[in-house]
Design an enzyme around this catalytic site. Structure first.
Site, PDB file in Angstrom:
ATOM      1  N   ASP A  38       2.479  -6.868   2.420  1.00 29.40           N
ATOM      2  CA  ASP A  38       1.294  -6.096   2.835  1.00 29.40           C
ATOM      3  C   ASP A  38       1.751  -4.806   3.528  1.00 29.40           C
ATOM      4  OD1 ASP A  38      -1.261  -5.222   3.286  1.00 29.40           O
ATOM      5  OD2 ASP A  38      -1.795  -6.790   4.715  1.00 29.40           O
ATOM      6  N   ASP A  70      -8.444  -5.260  -1.976  1.00 26.49           N
ATOM      7  CA  ASP A  70      -7.762  -5.513  -0.706  1.00 26.49           C
ATOM      8  C   ASP A  70      -7.969  -4.411   0.326  1.00 26.49           C
ATOM      9  OD1 ASP A  70      -5.858  -7.075   0.946  1.00 26.49           O
ATOM     10  OD2 ASP A  70      -4.833  -5.153   0.910  1.00 26.49           O
ATOM     11  N   HIS A  73       0.868  -1.178   0.000  1.00 30.04           N
ATOM     12  CA  HIS A  73       0.000   0.000   0.000  1.00 30.04           C
ATOM     13  C   HIS A  73       0.907   1.230   0.000  1.00 30.04           C
ATOM     14  CE1 HIS A  73      -3.618  -2.415   0.928  1.00 30.04           C
ATOM     15  NE2 HIS A  73      -2.765  -3.180   1.593  1.00 30.04           N
ATOM     16  N   ASN A 101      -6.532   0.802  -2.677  1.00 29.70           N
ATOM     17  CA  ASN A 101      -7.291   1.575  -1.668  1.00 29.70           C
ATOM     18  C   ASN A 101      -6.655   2.925  -1.366  1.00 29.70           C
ATOM     19  OD1 ASN A 101      -5.131   0.412  -0.283  1.00 29.70           O
ATOM     20  ND2 ASN A 101      -6.299   0.026   1.582  1.00 29.70           N
ATOM     21  N   HIS A 148      -2.493 -12.723   2.121  1.00 27.18           N
ATOM     22  CA  HIS A 148      -2.150 -12.858   3.552  1.00 27.18           C
ATOM     23  C   HIS A 148      -2.896 -13.956   4.320  1.00 27.18           C
ATOM     24  CE1 HIS A 148      -5.575 -10.151   3.572  1.00 27.18           C
ATOM     25  NE2 HIS A 148      -4.866  -9.068   3.339  1.00 27.18           N
ATOM     26  N   ARG A 174      -0.306   4.420  -0.533  1.00 28.35           N
ATOM     27  CA  ARG A 174      -1.065   5.557   0.017  1.00 28.35           C
ATOM     28  C   ARG A 174      -1.097   6.792  -0.883  1.00 28.35           C
ATOM     29  NH1 ARG A 174      -3.174   1.960   3.227  1.00 28.35           N
ATOM     30  NH2 ARG A 174      -2.027   1.461   5.119  1.00 28.35           N
ATOM     31  N   HIS A 192      -8.877 -10.491  -0.326  1.00 29.97           N
ATOM     32  CA  HIS A 192      -8.744 -10.216   1.115  1.00 29.97           C
ATOM     33  C   HIS A 192      -9.904 -10.939   1.782  1.00 29.97           C
ATOM     34  CE1 HIS A 192      -8.223  -7.357   4.666  1.00 29.97           C
ATOM     35  NE2 HIS A 192      -9.442  -7.835   4.861  1.00 29.97           N
TER      36      HIS A 192
HETATM   37 ZN   LIG Z   1      -5.678  -7.246   2.973  1.00 26.80          ZN
END
Ligand SMILES: [Zn+2]
Length: 460
Positions: free
Chosen positions: A314, A161, A71, A103, A241, A73, A188
């Site tokens: 992750d 995710d 991620h 995300n 994960h 961001r 996820h």
């Molecule tokens: Zn996740």
């Protein structure tokens, strides 16, 4: 850096490990014009005048590490990470490519956001960014994105995710359509009815602290459902994960039933159990949560027996405020034998954001498995490079003449202590602070250019 573009790199005397070609022997490797020019037994390659010669004796020379789950961001949360800091952190961790989840804000559910990510990544002299497209618009779980348009813009994987796709009909349709265009969907797995307001793994630690727990079944039940859907749809799926023993049993059983299936485990799920929360509080909080010692053993066993295909960080950077760190009175520490937490601390843990940073510690933690004899070096490289490159359908994962020169040079024996203050990532939310690790990236080479030099500790 433009002058560097023409420079060649000659790595002399390293241990070249390329699981795709089953090579594990001392070799010299020469790059030219961003590609692997030659791989030969030591001493056979003459030194070109323009070459940077590096003595790789004692080091491993492996295909560049690829992380299928980070991620960054960006767009949206520059206080946590940006594309620039995230890709530099990745390079420092030995990664030459990372798959950036959707995300962000706005969500990567349209080609404009995908192009923004690729445009900004192109300005950074570091790891490559592989965009992950959302499966559903706004991660809302209802209306699917235009899969073909996202692939055309540069997406290489699909995932919501962070949020599970609750509607089975939506998911089954998405599985089929994504499979038709030749890409993978990463899931996820979480039944939010079972997660409820749980903050950490349901078990002895959650009971002792008086914090609501997330049962293993929240993951396992969703894995069970989605594997049945995948078998029904005849579509390949990737389970992100994996954290429970029972999920792994289901994965083994589904493979026997013909499921086309890959899965990943994170370093925190194979290296830490839920007792870590007693020491690190919100910095040991993520979804899925750190599990019981029994589950950790099962994850390690599944890495050893090949059930788990790849290691993914992750990487989930957060600022201290999102982690509610200012609300803590210092109860979480190594020596405290804390009983039930005061109300304010329960509140902080419950509302703290999920996730830990991982790009700069993943290799050292994976090498723990090698040093412990759980897996050999070739299997580690397979899990951190070949298999993830295959999942993402990108060049890489192997070293061969004419291929893109994405290479990681590793000192497997360098001992160091994790110090989050020194991370290149913007965030410090690591439950590994103070851990002694053995092994580190010495050089990260992307398209024939050194983008990180661990011998000096600097980006090139
Ligand atoms: Zn996740």
């Amino acid at each position: 850096m433009s002058l560097m573009l023409l420079s060649r790199i000659l790595l002399r005397g390293g241990r070249l490990i390329d699981p795709a070609r089953e090579i594990d022997e001392t070799c010299d490797l020469l790059t030219a014009e961003g590609e692997v020019e030659a791989i030969e037994p030591p001493g056979r390659i003459g030194t070109p005048e323009d070459a940077t010669v590096i003595d790789a004796t004692g080091y491993w020379v492996v295909p560049g590490l690829v992380d299928p789950h980070v991620h960054l961001r960006d767009p949206g949360f520059p206080e946590k990470e940006t594309i620039a800091t995230g890709l530099r952190a990745a390079a420092a961790g030995g990664f030459t490519a990372v798959a950036a989840m959707a995300n962000t804000l706005p969500v990567n559910d349209n080609p404009e956001v995908t192009r923004y990510m690729l445009r900004h990544a192109a300005d950074v002299h570091a790891a490559r960014l592989v965009p992950v497209s959302a499966v559903t618009r706004g991660l809302g779980g209802r209306e699917t994105v235009d899969f073909a348009a996202m692939v055309a813009a540069g997406a290489h994987l699909f995932s919501d995710d962070g949020i599970p796709i609750d509607d089975q009909a939506v998911l089954a349709r998405a599985m089929e359509q994504i499979a038709q265009i030749g890409f993978a969907i990463s899931l996820h797995e979480e039944d939010r009815a079972l997660t409820a307001n749980g903050a950490i793994n349901a078990g002895e630690v959650s009971r002792r602290l008086g914090v609501a727990g997330v049962p293993a079944a929240a993951e396992t039940e969703r894995v069970r459902r989605d594997l049945a859907l995948a078998i029904g749809a005849g579509a390949p799926v990737h389970i992100a994960h994996v954290s429970t023993a029972l999920s792994l049993d289901l994965i083994r059983a589904a493979r026997k039933r013909g499921a086309q299936l890959t899965c990943e485990a994170t370093p925190h799920h194979f290296a830490l159990d839920d007792r870590t929360v007693l020491r690190w509080g919100p910095n040991a909080k993520m979804a899925p949560p750190l599990r019981s010692a029994h589950d950790v053993e099962a994850v390690v066993a599944a890495i050893a027996d090949g059930t788990i295909d790849m290691i993914a960080t992750d990487h989930a950077p957060h600022d201290p405020q999102s982690k509610r760190m200012e609300r803590l009175a210092g109860l979480f520490n190594p020596s405290s034998d804390c009983g039930r937490l005061p109300e304010s601390e329960v509140e902080a843990l419950t509302h703290a954001a999920n996730g830990v940073v991982g790009l700069e510690t993943a290799l050292g933690l994976a090498l723990e498995l090698v040093h412990r004899g759980v897996i050999g070096p070739a299997r580690m490289v397979e899990m951190m490079s070949l298999r993830s490159a295959q999942l993402l359908r990108i060049d890489g994962g192997m070293l061969e003449q004419g291929m893109r020169a994405d290479i990681t040079v590793i000192d497997p024996n360098m001992e160091w202590t994790v110090d989050p203050a020194k991370f290149i990532s913007k965030s410090r939310n690591s439950p590994f602070a103070g851990r002694r690790l053995k092994g580190k990236a010495m050089l990260t080479i992307v398209a024939g250019e050194i983008v990180y030099d661990g011998r000096t500790g600097a980006g090139a």
